[in-house]
Design a protein around this motif. Structure first.
Motif, PDB file in Angstrom:
ATOM      1  N   CYS A  56       0.690  -1.179  -0.025  1.00  0.00           N
ATOM      2  CA  CYS A  56      -0.118  -0.092   0.148  1.00  0.00           C
ATOM      3  C   CYS A  56       0.980   1.353   0.001  1.00  0.00           C
ATOM      4  O   CYS A  56       0.261   2.359  -0.347  1.00  0.00           O
ATOM      5  N   HIS A  87       1.066  -2.607   7.502  1.00  0.00           N
ATOM      6  CA  HIS A  87       0.187  -3.291   6.537  1.00  0.00           C
ATOM      7  C   HIS A  87      -0.681  -4.167   7.315  1.00  0.00           C
ATOM      8  O   HIS A  87      -0.258  -4.721   7.957  1.00  0.00           O
ATOM      9  N   GLU A  88      -2.194  -4.223   6.774  1.00  0.00           N
ATOM     10  CA  GLU A  88      -3.281  -4.739   7.429  1.00  0.00           C
ATOM     11  C   GLU A  88      -2.773  -6.297   7.511  1.00  0.00           C
ATOM     12  O   GLU A  88      -2.985  -7.203   8.390  1.00  0.00           O
ATOM     13  N   CYS A 124      -2.014   3.165   4.091  1.00  0.00           N
ATOM     14  CA  CYS A 124      -2.847   1.761   4.750  1.00  0.00           C
ATOM     15  C   CYS A 124      -3.433   2.138   5.998  1.00  0.00           C
ATOM     16  O   CYS A 124      -2.998   3.223   6.828  1.00  0.00           O
ATOM     17  N   ASP A 125      -4.482   1.217   6.354  1.00  0.00           N
ATOM     18  CA  ASP A 125      -5.387   1.659   7.231  1.00  0.00           C
ATOM     19  C   ASP A 125      -5.242   2.353   8.418  1.00  0.00           C
ATOM     20  O   ASP A 125      -5.641   3.578   8.690  1.00  0.00           O
ATOM     21  N   THR A 196      -3.370   1.842  -1.848  1.00  0.00           N
ATOM     22  CA  THR A 196      -4.140   1.188  -1.016  1.00  0.00           C
ATOM     23  C   THR A 196      -5.536   0.669  -1.385  1.00  0.00           C
ATOM     24  O   THR A 196      -5.979   0.830  -2.871  1.00  0.00           O
ATOM     25  N   CYS A 197      -6.300  -0.069  -0.834  1.00  0.00           N
ATOM     26  CA  CYS A 197      -7.283  -0.787  -1.403  1.00  0.00           C
ATOM     27  C   CYS A 197      -8.122   0.012  -2.322  1.00  0.00           C
ATOM     28  O   CYS A 197      -8.413   1.328  -1.684  1.00  0.00           O
ATOM     29  N   ALA A 203      -8.745   2.676   4.372  1.00  0.00           N
ATOM     30  CA  ALA A 203      -7.760   3.535   3.793  1.00  0.00           C
ATOM     31  C   ALA A 203      -8.265   4.811   3.151  1.00  0.00           C
ATOM     32  O   ALA A 203      -7.997   5.841   3.437  1.00  0.00           O
TER      33      ALA A 203
HETATM   34 FE1  FES Z   1      -3.665  -1.564   2.892  1.00  0.00          FE
HETATM   35 FE2  FES Z   1      -6.213  -2.118   2.420  1.00  0.00          FE
HETATM   36  S1  FES Z   1      -4.401  -3.581   3.158  1.00  0.00           S
HETATM   37  S2  FES Z   1      -5.168  -0.238   2.510  1.00  0.00           S
END
Ligand code: FES
Length: 574
Positions: A56, A87-88, A124-125, A196-197, A203
């Motif tokens: 991300c 990172h998630e 990222c989130d 990002t997603c 995010a």
């Molecule tokens: Fe990083 Fe979704 S895993 S924004």
């Protein structure tokens, strides 16, 4: 603590002789090739969150270069420095467990190192909330820059994107609708670029909120990570950071009560991630505000969902960008916003809106009068099962389950869930309510995104796609379903959720904002007494010890108790 000194003179290491401290500092940094002239300029720190584990943030090196260019064009000296990157999928046990550590890292590095302002590069989130929390506490002039969303991918001719489609395809795989070969093909396509997603997950939600609160340049939330526009925004961000530092504009002057309310309005209208309310609560707390979740719910009743993005709707983030970005939404929300709230470019939100391009025909952001969902995306619940509250993302829930009474099927913790959810002998039917205990802030620990309980395989195979699910945990902003989250107090703290047993009746009544366990008080008291003697805690050390001793519940943003003074004002205003 305020420090009126500038540039290299700021935040001196203590040797008992301030002039010697500057002398020594300069001697060391000159080894990096800086001249006296460079060291006399306003200094802009650049928080570099690149990591080989974090796709991300894969474009951060490019963004750092562009920010540096912008700083130098404005006569400043850019100095990049590392902080934690989260990172998630690469943060055991969960990224939320580490958000406060990143906030502390950011806060203390802003204090420790000399800088007149800082560019916070996140994406990222958990990174954007952590950076805003840290900047608020450090009281350093700051501007947020996000890495931007990834582009969407393509699977057998259909668009796909992380991570709503990750879950959708995985659910189909679990239901035997697709085979091993196809799930591998999907895996190759879900994350086609850095960034990002690509849906309205946490995010994207936090990027839009940061812009709505005035902490990012206008229309900088949605530009995809791989576009040249993202790097131009980075350059402009660097230039603006020099002005912020020179004028000593603090985050407290940008993230005011009005700005936070603008952020809440945007969260509701986006159909944004439920995680964002926890993060906004934590950011607000750092600024001296307690989040009033009942007032937030009131805002929700008058703020419709207008953005047609997955997981609530149809489109992806690059579509929102092509539709004019966040400005297109802010224009529709204009009557509900505090337009005089100041932003990082020195203009008010209203002035930025006036200066934005004329709107054009598009389908992604609905007109205010033709919403995707008539109320805000989230509803705040209370009841004897959640005395301090719970959240449901009503815009992503099944309308047929919003008023529902069902029999509880209880899982004691995440391991118990993993062990039994697909057991063919599990006593569960489509009308039952799945309850997962002990995934809250302390129970998880770190409140993992395990609140999106999978539909038991035997029901999925019968075509069941949604059930009421309740937990003290969170769910990914990219997930959807009739899912009650953030139940507080959590089970691990002895909240009523810990008292639920298989077969109990639970009533969810979203219209009246209620969540109730239909068991009489005497029985609950008996269960509570039995619970008290059965709970034991394992010895802890290090960060785990700090976390377990200090983490607060969801209604306080899961921040650490010592990270901010007790708030004196509320947001939104009652
Ligand atoms: Fe990083 Fe979704 S895993 S924004």
């Amino acid at each position: 603590m305020t420090d009126d000194k500038r540039g290299m003179q700021r935040g001196l290491t203590t040797y008992g002789d301030a002039e010697f401290s500057v002398f020594l500092r300069k001697a060391f940094i000159k080894a990096m090739g800086y001249s006296e002239d460079a060291l006399s300029r306003p200094i802009v720190g650049i928080a570099n969150t690149f990591s080989g584990y974090n796709a991300c943030h894969g474009n951060v090196p490019d963004l750092v270069e562009a920010v540096k260019r912008g700083v130098m064009l404005a006569g400043g000296l850019p100095v990049e420095f590392p902080t934690i990157s989260l990172h998630e999928s690469f943060a055991y046990p969960t990224s939320m467990y580490l958000r406060n550590l990143m906030a502390m890292d950011t806060e203390e590095m802003l204090r420790a190192q000399p800088m007149d302002s800082v560019v916070l590069i996140g994406g990222c989130d958990k990174t954007v909330p952590a950076q805003l929390m840290g900047a608020a506490s450090a009281a350093t002039p700051a501007i947020q820059l996000v890495t931007g969303p990834m582009l969407s991918g393509s699977h057998r001719g259909a668009r796909v994107g992380a991570c709503t489609d990750c879950r959708r395809f995985w659910a189909r795989y679990r239901a035997d609708e697709i085979d091993d070969q196809e799930i591998l093909e999907v895996n190759d396509q879900l994350v086609p670029t850095a960034g990002t997603c690509s849906v309205m997950g946490t995010a994207s939600t936090m990027a839009c909120i940061a812009e709505a609160m005035g902490m990012m340049l206008p229309n900088s939330a949605t530009a995809p990570a791989v576009l040249a526009e993202r790097r131009r925004l980075a350059e402009m961000t660097g230039t603006e950071a020099v002005r912020l530092g020179t004028q000593r504009i603090m985050p407290q002057q940008i993230m005011t009560q009005q700005a936070l309310e603008n952020g809440l309005r945007v969260l509701l209208a986006l159909g944004g991630s439920t995680n964002a309310i926890i993060h906004l609560t934590a950011i607000a707390r750092r600024l001296g505000f307690r989040m009033d979740l009942e007032s937030f719910d009131r805002l929700g009743r008058e703020t419709p969902v207008l953005v047609d993005l997955k997981p609530s709707g149809r489109f992806y983030m690059d579509d929102l960008h092509r539709a004019g970005g966040l400005m297109t939404l802010l224009r529709e929300l204009r009557p509900l916003l505090h337009l005089d709230a100041m932003t990082v470019n020195g203009c008010s939100l209203g002035e930025n809106l006036d200066a934005s391009p004329e709107p054009w025909a598009q389908e992604v952001v609905r007109p205010f009068a033709e919403p995707l969902y008539p109320e805000g995306s989230m509803a705040f619940l209370r009841g004897n099962l959640a005395p301090n509250g719970a959240i449901i993302k009503q815009s992503a829930a099944s309308q047929t389950l919003m008023q529902h009474e069902g029999r509880a099927v209880v899982f004691r913790d995440a391991e118990d869930l993993a062990r039994r959810i697909d057991d063919p002998d599990l006593d569960v039917g489509p009308e039952d309510i799945l309850v997962l205990q002990r995934i809250g802030p302390k129970g998880g620990p770190g409140m993992p995104e395990a609140g999106y309980l999978p539909i038991p395989r035997k029901l999925a195979r019968q075509g069941v796609t949604d059930m009421v699910r309740i937990s003290d945990g969170r769910m990914s902003g990219t997930a959807a379903g009739t899912i009650v989250l953030h139940v507080s107090p959590e089970a691990a703290e002895g909240g009523p959720l810990a008292l639920v047993r298989d077969g109990d009746l639970i009533r969810l009544d979203v219209k009246n904002r209620r969540l109730d366990l239909l068991v009489d008080d005497a029985e609950l008291e008996q269960r509570r007494s039995a619970l008290g003697s059965s709970q034991a805690s394992a010895p802890m050390a290090g960060y785990r010890h700090l976390f377990m001793e200090s983490v607060l519940q969801a209604e306080d943003g899961c921040d650490f108790s010592f990270s901010a003074p007790t708030p004196t004002e509320t947001v939104p205003q009652p």
